[in-house]
Motif scaffolding. Sequence first.
Motif, PDB file in Angstrom:
ATOM      1  N   GLN A  55      70.644  16.282 -41.808  1.00 40.62           N
ATOM      2  CA  GLN A  55      70.066  17.058 -40.684  1.00 40.62           C
ATOM      3  C   GLN A  55      70.306  18.558 -40.820  1.00 40.62           C
ATOM      4  N   ARG A  91      76.246  15.177 -34.226  1.00 38.02           N
ATOM      5  CA  ARG A  91      76.067  14.205 -35.307  1.00 38.02           C
ATOM      6  C   ARG A  91      77.359  13.439 -35.614  1.00 38.02           C
ATOM      7  N   ASP A 135      67.470  13.375 -44.778  1.00 34.65           N
ATOM      8  CA  ASP A 135      66.576  13.940 -43.755  1.00 34.65           C
ATOM      9  C   ASP A 135      67.142  15.291 -43.338  1.00 34.65           C
ATOM     10  N   GLN A 150      68.438   1.455 -37.225  1.00 30.11           N
ATOM     11  CA  GLN A 150      68.515   2.914 -37.037  1.00 30.11           C
ATOM     12  C   GLN A 150      69.843   3.448 -37.536  1.00 30.11           C
ATOM     13  N   PHE A 188      61.778  18.084 -41.546  1.00 29.56           N
ATOM     14  CA  PHE A 188      60.986  18.144 -40.323  1.00 29.56           C
ATOM     15  C   PHE A 188      61.289  19.428 -39.559  1.00 29.56           C
ATOM     16  N   LYS A 189      60.255  19.926 -38.856  1.00 24.64           N
ATOM     17  CA  LYS A 189      60.485  21.014 -37.896  1.00 24.64           C
ATOM     18  C   LYS A 189      61.044  20.381 -36.635  1.00 24.64           C
ATOM     19  N   SER A 204      61.483  19.210 -33.120  1.00 28.69           N
ATOM     20  CA  SER A 204      60.498  18.958 -32.074  1.00 28.69           C
ATOM     21  C   SER A 204      61.247  18.573 -30.797  1.00 28.69           C
ATOM     22  N   ILE A 210      59.086   9.964 -32.238  1.00 29.74           N
ATOM     23  CA  ILE A 210      60.189  10.757 -32.775  1.00 29.74           C
ATOM     24  C   ILE A 210      59.901  12.260 -32.716  1.00 29.74           C
ATOM     25  N   ARG A 211      58.639  12.643 -32.963  1.00 30.93           N
ATOM     26  CA  ARG A 211      58.240  14.052 -32.866  1.00 30.93           C
ATOM     27  C   ARG A 211      56.923  14.148 -32.105  1.00 30.93           C
ATOM     28  N   PRO A 240      71.048  10.656 -44.129  1.00 34.01           N
ATOM     29  CA  PRO A 240      70.518  11.802 -43.381  1.00 34.01           C
ATOM     30  C   PRO A 240      71.581  12.849 -43.076  1.00 34.01           C
ATOM     31  N   PHE A 282      69.201  15.692 -30.420  1.00 29.21           N
ATOM     32  CA  PHE A 282      67.761  15.959 -30.586  1.00 29.21           C
ATOM     33  C   PHE A 282      66.906  14.702 -30.508  1.00 29.21           C
TER      34      PHE A 282
HETATM   35  N1  SAM Z   1      68.934   6.866 -37.542  1.00 28.16           N
HETATM   36  C1  SAM Z   1      68.621   7.712 -38.609  1.00 28.16           C
HETATM   37  C2  SAM Z   1      69.792   8.664 -38.835  1.00 28.16           C
HETATM   38  O1  SAM Z   1      70.366   9.173 -37.891  1.00 28.16           O
HETATM   39  O2  SAM Z   1      70.096   8.912 -39.936  1.00 28.16           O
HETATM   40  C3  SAM Z   1      67.356   8.503 -38.400  1.00 28.16           C
HETATM   41  C4  SAM Z   1      66.225   7.886 -37.674  1.00 28.16           C
HETATM   42  S1  SAM Z   1      64.949   8.983 -37.205  1.00 28.16           S
HETATM   43  C5  SAM Z   1      63.704   7.803 -36.954  1.00 28.16           C
HETATM   44  C6  SAM Z   1      64.415   9.718 -38.711  1.00 28.16           C
HETATM   45  C7  SAM Z   1      64.586  11.204 -38.781  1.00 28.16           C
HETATM   46  O3  SAM Z   1      63.737  11.858 -37.877  1.00 28.16           O
HETATM   47  C8  SAM Z   1      65.945  11.748 -38.443  1.00 28.16           C
HETATM   48  O4  SAM Z   1      66.877  11.581 -39.476  1.00 28.16           O
HETATM   49  C9  SAM Z   1      65.667  13.214 -38.165  1.00 28.16           C
HETATM   50  O5  SAM Z   1      65.726  13.975 -39.349  1.00 28.16           O
HETATM   51  C10 SAM Z   1      64.228  13.165 -37.679  1.00 28.16           C
HETATM   52  N2  SAM Z   1      64.152  13.492 -36.245  1.00 28.16           N
HETATM   53  C11 SAM Z   1      64.675  12.793 -35.210  1.00 28.16           C
HETATM   54  N3  SAM Z   1      64.459  13.445 -34.047  1.00 28.16           N
HETATM   55  C12 SAM Z   1      63.788  14.590 -34.355  1.00 28.16           C
HETATM   56  C13 SAM Z   1      63.298  15.685 -33.595  1.00 28.16           C
HETATM   57  N4  SAM Z   1      63.445  15.733 -32.278  1.00 28.16           N
HETATM   58  N5  SAM Z   1      62.651  16.686 -34.253  1.00 28.16           N
HETATM   59  C14 SAM Z   1      62.497  16.644 -35.592  1.00 28.16           C
HETATM   60  N6  SAM Z   1      62.956  15.633 -36.365  1.00 28.16           N
HETATM   61  C15 SAM Z   1      63.585  14.625 -35.764  1.00 28.16           C
END
Ligand code: SAM
Length: 443
Positions: free
Chosen positions: A265, A277, A303, A204, A334-335, A337, A56-57, A263, A166
């Motif tokens: 974002q 989104r 998130d 997910q 999260f930052k 990525s 994911i990151r 989430p 992202f």
């Molecule tokens: N499916 C879930 C949703 O959309 O609500 C999220 C699943 S993802 C495994 C968990 C979190 O990782 C996301 O909600 C997002 O905040 C974060 N995430 C996903 N891609 C990212 C990226 N490229 N950089 C930073 N954070 C990321």
Amino acid sequence: METPIETAPRVYIETYGCQMNVADSQTVRAVMRQAGFKSTERAEDADLILLNTCAIREHAEERVLGRLSDLARLKQRRPEVRLGLLGCMAQHNRAALVEKAPWLDVVAGPDSYRRLPELIGRAGFDPAVDVRLDRAETYADIAPEHAGGVRAYVTVMRGCDKFCAFCVVPYVRGRERSVPAPAVIREVSILAARGVREVVLLGQTVNAYRCGEIDFGALLRMVGAVEGIERIRFTSPHPGAMSESAIAAMAAEPKVQPYIHLPLQSGSDRVLAAMDRGYSIAQYLDLVARLRNAIPALALSTDIIVGFHGEREADFAATLDLMRTVGYDSAFSFKYSLREHTRAFRLGDTVSEDEKSRRLAEVIALQERISAHRNRALVGARFKVLVEGPARRGNAMLAGKTPQYKTAIFPAQDGIAPGDTIAVRIESTTGHTLTCSVAAPVT
Ligand code: SAM
Ligand code: SF4
């Protein structure tokens, strides 16, 4: 014929990333047991070491690469040990992986676990690689090997069709598919018979669940009808897929706990649109209002990503404002990525690493204040807690979760055991933990 236990090869599985991976590792354990392997808790004792990874990151991938270097040394000492890399990273950059870690024997994506024993048998001088995505694979017929305890994860859907700009998930986990409802109910019933009291339904975009006429709301009600299960939770719902049927089921089904991870974002419409989104801030806030209206005791977590491509100071300020407006109980932040294959990848980064760090620190500090404020307001209140086991800090304390998924700790006493539901009174709060006294056992 079953392999005699003393001579059975041993498999060790290390899991990185989200709850979906924890659940997948349980499926892998079941597949490997079926193939004659026995589980071990120590890499040193294993004949087969599997890392179930997260993409994911970048940071998640770096951790696994570091671990792979450790394991290379182990393999030098014991060349007969087989080493496999599973999951999202395997899918994301298999070619680079095989180059960076040529000592890998097996590389298998999230839809290839059924074929693992065969892949391991096939691994020779070159690694055996299988990263085919399969739109139909749900592992519905494989009963995962539950780790024990009062809570269990149950995967109800796999993959994702949302393609947020992202996110790498749709590329590494493939398209959305739901586990047939009868298989979900069979799995929950088996867990209940083994003493599990709480199930967490996973996907997910879990609320996009669909099996014929059965939508996510209907699934919640069906799981609610399984005897022995006392609490139902789910994660992660997508704000754009939260139907009235699901909200009504959350409100009506007493086993569904008053907690939702929603989430966000970003708090800026401009950034949300750039992220693809699929909802605006007004729609998100309307959903929060409808949820709180239907479920008054609801706790909310979220998130947040800081520093997405094009995020300006004003957008970031809007995120902080939104956090204050909603008043989340907790937040994962999260930052941003940059991830290869995603739509935003070619756009690159516009926010420096230092600036991302500053924004992240501000989000964390604000959430700490909001969480502390919300938790302090609970002192004196009573909650039902499902007892899980000893508290981490020891001192003869037990721990469990309130319906709102807050950690409560309370003095151990005769007659209170894991799996019991008791009533506690909150005496004080420290950080994220509620320190409680036992008010009364609850039957
Ligand atoms: N499916 C879930 C949703 O959309 O609500 C999220 C699943 S993802 C495994 C968990 C979190 O990782 C996301 O909600 C997002 O905040 C974060 N995430 C996903 N891609 C990212 C990226 N490229 N950089 C930073 N954070 C990321
Ligand atoms: Fe990623 Fe968006 Fe799917 Fe969540 S909904 S897994 S953030 S693509």
